[in-house]
Design a protein around this motif. Structure first.
Motif, PDB file in Angstrom:
ATOM      1  N   TYR A   1       0.834  -1.206   0.000  1.00 28.05           N
ATOM      2  CA  TYR A   1       0.000   0.000   0.000  1.00 28.05           C
ATOM      3  C   TYR A   1       0.870   1.258   0.000  1.00 28.05           C
ATOM      4  O   TYR A   1       0.581   2.225  -0.714  1.00 28.05           O
ATOM      5  N   GLY A   2       1.926   1.236   0.804  1.00 31.16           N
ATOM      6  CA  GLY A   2       2.784   2.409   0.889  1.00 31.16           C
ATOM      7  C   GLY A   2       3.520   2.695  -0.409  1.00 31.16           C
ATOM      8  O   GLY A   2       3.570   3.842  -0.860  1.00 31.16           O
ATOM      9  N   VAL A   3       4.091   1.656  -1.008  1.00 29.86           N
ATOM     10  CA  VAL A   3       4.803   1.827  -2.283  1.00 29.86           C
ATOM     11  C   VAL A   3       3.843   2.325  -3.359  1.00 29.86           C
ATOM     12  O   VAL A   3       4.174   3.242  -4.130  1.00 29.86           O
ATOM     13  N   ALA A   4       2.644   1.739  -3.414  1.00 29.66           N
ATOM     14  CA  ALA A   4       1.667   2.156  -4.421  1.00 29.66           C
ATOM     15  C   ALA A   4       1.233   3.600  -4.196  1.00 29.66           C
ATOM     16  O   ALA A   4       1.190   4.404  -5.143  1.00 29.66           O
ATOM     17  N   GLY A   5       0.924   3.948  -2.943  1.00 28.32           N
ATOM     18  CA  GLY A   5       0.447   5.296  -2.656  1.00 28.32           C
ATOM     19  C   GLY A   5       1.507   6.363  -2.847  1.00 28.32           C
ATOM     20  O   GLY A   5       1.278   7.362  -3.531  1.00 28.32           O
ATOM     21  N   VAL A   6       2.683   6.150  -2.258  1.00 30.70           N
ATOM     22  CA  VAL A   6       3.757   7.130  -2.379  1.00 30.70           C
ATOM     23  C   VAL A   6       4.245   7.213  -3.829  1.00 30.70           C
ATOM     24  O   VAL A   6       4.473   8.308  -4.354  1.00 30.70           O
ATOM     25  N   GLY A   7       4.392   6.057  -4.470  1.00 30.08           N
ATOM     26  CA  GLY A   7       4.844   6.047  -5.869  1.00 30.08           C
ATOM     27  C   GLY A   7       3.892   6.788  -6.786  1.00 30.08           C
ATOM     28  O   GLY A   7       4.307   7.617  -7.604  1.00 30.08           O
ATOM     29  N   ALA A   8       2.594   6.501  -6.654  1.00 31.04           N
ATOM     30  CA  ALA A   8       1.600   7.175  -7.501  1.00 31.04           C
ATOM     31  C   ALA A   8       1.542   8.666  -7.180  1.00 31.04           C
ATOM     32  O   ALA A   8       1.409   9.502  -8.083  1.00 31.04           O
ATOM     33  N   GLY A   9       1.661   9.005  -5.888  1.00 29.64           N
ATOM     34  CA  GLY A   9       1.626  10.412  -5.501  1.00 29.64           C
ATOM     35  C   GLY A   9       2.786  11.207  -6.062  1.00 29.64           C
ATOM     36  O   GLY A   9       2.620  12.314  -6.570  1.00 29.64           O
ATOM     37  N   LEU A  10       3.992  10.634  -5.997  1.00 29.95           N
ATOM     38  CA  LEU A  10       5.166  11.323  -6.542  1.00 29.95           C
ATOM     39  C   LEU A  10       5.132  11.370  -8.062  1.00 29.95           C
ATOM     40  O   LEU A  10       5.527  12.362  -8.679  1.00 29.95           O
ATOM     41  N   ALA A  11       4.655  10.281  -8.692  1.00 28.78           N
ATOM     42  CA  ALA A  11       4.608  10.228 -10.158  1.00 28.78           C
ATOM     43  C   ALA A  11       3.628  11.241 -10.738  1.00 28.78           C
ATOM     44  O   ALA A  11       3.864  11.813 -11.799  1.00 28.78           O
ATOM     45  N   THR A  12       2.514  11.471 -10.048  1.00 27.09           N
ATOM     46  CA  THR A  12       1.495  12.393 -10.550  1.00 27.09           C
ATOM     47  C   THR A  12       1.687  13.822 -10.058  1.00 27.09           C
ATOM     48  O   THR A  12       0.982  14.724 -10.502  1.00 27.09           O
ATOM     49  N   GLY A  13       2.628  14.017  -9.136  1.00 24.92           N
ATOM     50  CA  GLY A  13       2.847  15.355  -8.605  1.00 24.92           C
ATOM     51  C   GLY A  13       1.938  15.706  -7.448  1.00 24.92           C
ATOM     52  O   GLY A  13       2.009  16.817  -6.917  1.00 24.92           O
ATOM     53  N   VAL A  14       1.057  14.787  -7.035  1.00 20.39           N
ATOM     54  CA  VAL A  14       0.201  15.040  -5.876  1.00 20.39           C
ATOM     55  C   VAL A  14       1.055  15.180  -4.621  1.00 20.39           C
ATOM     56  O   VAL A  14       0.780  15.997  -3.750  1.00 20.39           O
ATOM     57  N   LEU A  15       2.120  14.370  -4.539  1.00 23.03           N
ATOM     58  CA  LEU A  15       3.090  14.476  -3.455  1.00 23.03           C
ATOM     59  C   LEU A  15       4.379  15.071  -4.001  1.00 23.03           C
ATOM     60  O   LEU A  15       4.876  14.632  -5.038  1.00 23.03           O
ATOM     61  N   THR A  16       4.899  16.060  -3.309  1.00 22.97           N
ATOM     62  CA  THR A  16       6.185  16.643  -3.715  1.00 22.97           C
ATOM     63  C   THR A  16       7.198  16.566  -2.581  1.00 22.97           C
ATOM     64  O   THR A  16       8.369  16.848  -2.792  1.00 22.97           O
ATOM     65  N   VAL A  17       6.737  16.209  -1.373  1.00 20.78           N
ATOM     66  CA  VAL A  17       7.636  16.147  -0.221  1.00 20.78           C
ATOM     67  C   VAL A  17       8.266  14.756  -0.145  1.00 20.78           C
ATOM     68  O   VAL A  17       7.932  13.938   0.690  1.00 20.78           O
ATOM     69  N   THR A  18       9.203  14.508  -1.055  1.00 25.13           N
ATOM     70  CA  THR A  18       9.784  13.171  -1.190  1.00 25.13           C
ATOM     71  C   THR A  18      10.372  12.659   0.115  1.00 25.13           C
ATOM     72  O   THR A  18      10.076  11.543   0.546  1.00 25.13           O
ATOM     73  N   GLY A  19      11.223  13.450   0.758  1.00 23.92           N
ATOM     74  CA  GLY A  19      11.850  13.011   2.000  1.00 23.92           C
ATOM     75  C   GLY A  19      10.828  12.721   3.078  1.00 23.92           C
ATOM     76  O   GLY A  19      10.917  11.718   3.786  1.00 23.92           O
ATOM     77  N   THR A  20       9.829  13.607   3.209  1.00 20.10           N
ATOM     78  CA  THR A  20       8.788  13.406   4.211  1.00 20.10           C
ATOM     79  C   THR A  20       7.983  12.159   3.910  1.00 20.10           C
ATOM     80  O   THR A  20       7.676  11.360   4.804  1.00 20.10           O
ATOM     81  N   ALA A  21       7.603  11.976   2.642  1.00 25.54           N
ATOM     82  CA  ALA A  21       6.803  10.820   2.259  1.00 25.54           C
ATOM     83  C   ALA A  21       7.529   9.518   2.584  1.00 25.54           C
ATOM     84  O   ALA A  21       6.928   8.571   3.109  1.00 25.54           O
TER      85      ALA A  21
END
Length: 397
Positions: free
Chosen positions: A243-263
Motif C-alpha cells: 500500500y505504501g509503495v503504491a500510494g507514495v509512488g503514484a503520488g510522486l509520479a502524478t505530482g500530488v506528493l512533492t515532499v519526497t523526503g517526508t513521504a
C-alpha cells in the motif's frame, strides 16, 4: 543450545505456514488487488480533476495592450499571477465579466486613466495588481516624456528590495504533511485491528477444530504462539509495504506528493510502528483467542482491546491538527499510544530523534513484558475447551 535451535526452527516453520496460508487465500489476493487499484486510481483521478494547474484570475484589457505585460509582471511580483486577455470593446468586456469569464475588465479613459468593470467590487490582491499596474504604466509614461533613461533608473533602483526574515515561517508543505499524517493514522488503525483479529481468529479456529491438540503434541504452546504472531505479522508488513509503495509512488509520479523526503520517512516510520503496535496487540489478541472455543465468542474477550485501539486513534485524529500539542507529546511516550502518535509526529516533522529512539525503546520493553503475561494466559487457556475463560480468571490462575 540444541534446544534453542530446535525452538527457533519450530517457530520458523509455524510462521512460514501462517504466512503461506494467508497470502495464498484467494480472498486475500483479490481484495489487495482491488485496494491497490483503488489507491493508484484514486490518486491519479485526484491529480487529473483537482486542477493540476493553478487558477488565475482573468483580466480583460480593451484597446491598447501595452498594460498587459505590466499586469502580468506585477501579479508575478506579489505572488498573485493573473491571466490577461484582449477584449474587443467595452460591451464585450461587460458581457464577459457578467458571465464570469473575466474577474475584471479594464477600459481605457483619458490621460492614462482606466475604468475597471467588475461583478461586485475590486478587493484584495487583484485590486493591488490592477491599481499598481495602472500607476506603474502612468509613471513610466511620465518618465519617458521627461527624457529619463528608464534602463539607468531601473539599474539604480535594482537593489532597493525587502528581504523578509520570518521568526516562524509558514510550512509550504503543511497540507501534504497533514494528508500523510491522516493516511498513516488511518492505515495503522485498519492494519492493527485487522491483523490482530486474524491472530485471535486463527487461535480460536485451531482450538475449536482440535487442531491445536495435534500441533501441541509436537511443539510447545509458546512456539505456536510466536510462530503465529510472526507469520501473520509478516503478512501485515507485506500488505502495508504494498500500500505504501503504491500510494507514495503514484503520488510522486502524478505530482500530488512533492515532499519526497517526508513521504519516505512517513512510509518507513509507519512500517516500523506497525511492527511495534501489532506486536503489542497481537500477543493480547492471541491470549484473547485462546480463552474461547467458538469464533462467535472472540469479541467477548477482545472487546477491551478494541476499546483501547479506538481510544488511541481518536486521540491521534484529535492531534492531527496540532501535532505539537501537549496531549500529542505526552501520549507519544505512553504505550500503546506511541504506535499512532509517533508516525503522526514524524509526518508533521515535529518528532526529535531522541523522542523517536526513546519511544521505540519504551514500546519494545512494554511489549516484551506484556508478552510474558499474555504467553502465560495462552498456555493456561489454549487447551481449555468449552467454557469461555474471562480475563479475571485468566489472570487469577
Amino acid at each position: 543450545m540444541n534446544h534453542n535451535v530446535s525452538s527457533s526452527r519450530a517457530i520458523g516453520l509455524i510462521a512460514r505456514r501462517e504466512f503461506t496460508v494467508q497470502v495464498m487465500k484467494k480472498s486475500f489476493v483479490i481484495s489487495n488487488i482491488i485496494i491497490l487499484a483503488a489507491i493508484i486510481g484514486g490518486i491519479v483521478a485526484y491529480s487529473i480533476f483537482s486542477g493540476g494547474g493553478e487558477d488565475r484570475d482573468a483580466i480583460g484589457v480593451v484597446g491598447d495592450q501595452s498594460i498587459a505585460a505590466v499586469l502580468q509582471a506585477n501579479g508575478d511580483a506579489i505572488g498573485y499571477p493573473v491571466e490577461v486577455r484582449e477584449i474587443a470593446d467595452a460591451a464585450a468586456a461587460r458581457a464577459d465579466v457578467e458571465s464570469g469569464d473575466l474577474a475584471v475588465a479594464l477600459v481605457p479613459g483619458g490621460s492614462g486613466a482606466y475604468t475597471a468593470i467588475t461583478d461586485s467590487e475590486l478587493i484584495g490582491a487583484l485590486r493591488a495588481v490592477v491599481e499598481g499596474s495602472v500607476q506603474t504604466q502612468a509613471t513610466d509614461g511620465a518618465l519617458a516624456a521627461q527624457g529619463v533613461d528608464q534602463a539607468a533608473l531601473a539599474a539604480a533602483t535594482a537593489n532597493a528590495t525587502v528581504t523578509v526574515t520570518a521568526i516562524d515561517p509558514p510550512d509550504p508543505e503543511a497540507g501534504q504533511r497533514v494528508a500523510l499524517s491522516l493516511a498513516a493514522v488511518f492505515i495503522l488503525y485498519a492494519q492493527i485491528i485487522g491483523f490482530g483479529m486474524y491472530v485471535a481468529m486463527g487461535v480460536v479456529e485451531e482450538k475449536s477444530s482440535r487442531v491445536v491438540e495435534l500441533l501441541l503434541s509436537t511443539v510447545r504452546p509458546l512456539q505456536l504462539l510466536w510462530g503465529k504472531i510472526l507469520g501473520i505479522g509478516a503478512v501485515g508488513i507485506l500488505q502495508l509495504a504494498l500500500y505504501g509503495v503504491a500510494g507514495v509512488g503514484a503520488g510522486l509520479a502524478t505530482g500530488v506528493l512533492t515532499v519526497t523526503g517526508t513521504a519516505i520517512s512517513v512510509f518507513v516510520g509507519t512500517l516500523g510502528w506497525f511492527v511495534l503496535g501489532f506486536a503489542f496487540f497481537a500477543v493480547l489478541y492471541a491470549a484473547g483467542g485462546s480463552m474461547v472455543s467458538r469464533q462467535e465468542d472472540v469479541n467477548s474477550t477482545t472487546m477491551p482491546l478494541l476499546v483501547l485501539i479506538m481510544a488511541m486513534f481518536f486521540a491521534a485524529f484529535y492531534s492531527v491538527g496540532d501535532p505539537e500539542s501537549t496531549l500529542s507529546n505526552v501520549l507519544s511516550w505512553i504505550p500503546p499510544f506511541s504506535a499512532v502518535m509517533m508516525p503522526l509526529r514524524i509526518a508533521a516533522g515535529v518528532a526529535p530523534l531522541y523522542q523517536i529512539v526513546g519511544t521505540v525503546l519504551i514500546m519494545a520493553a512494554t511489549t516484551a513484558a506484556l508478552a510474558v503475561v499474555a504467553a502465560k494466559i495462552y498456555q493456561r487457556s489454549i487447551l481449555r475447551i468449552g467454557k469461555t475463560v474471562t480475563w479475571k480468571e485468566a489472570f487469577a490462575r
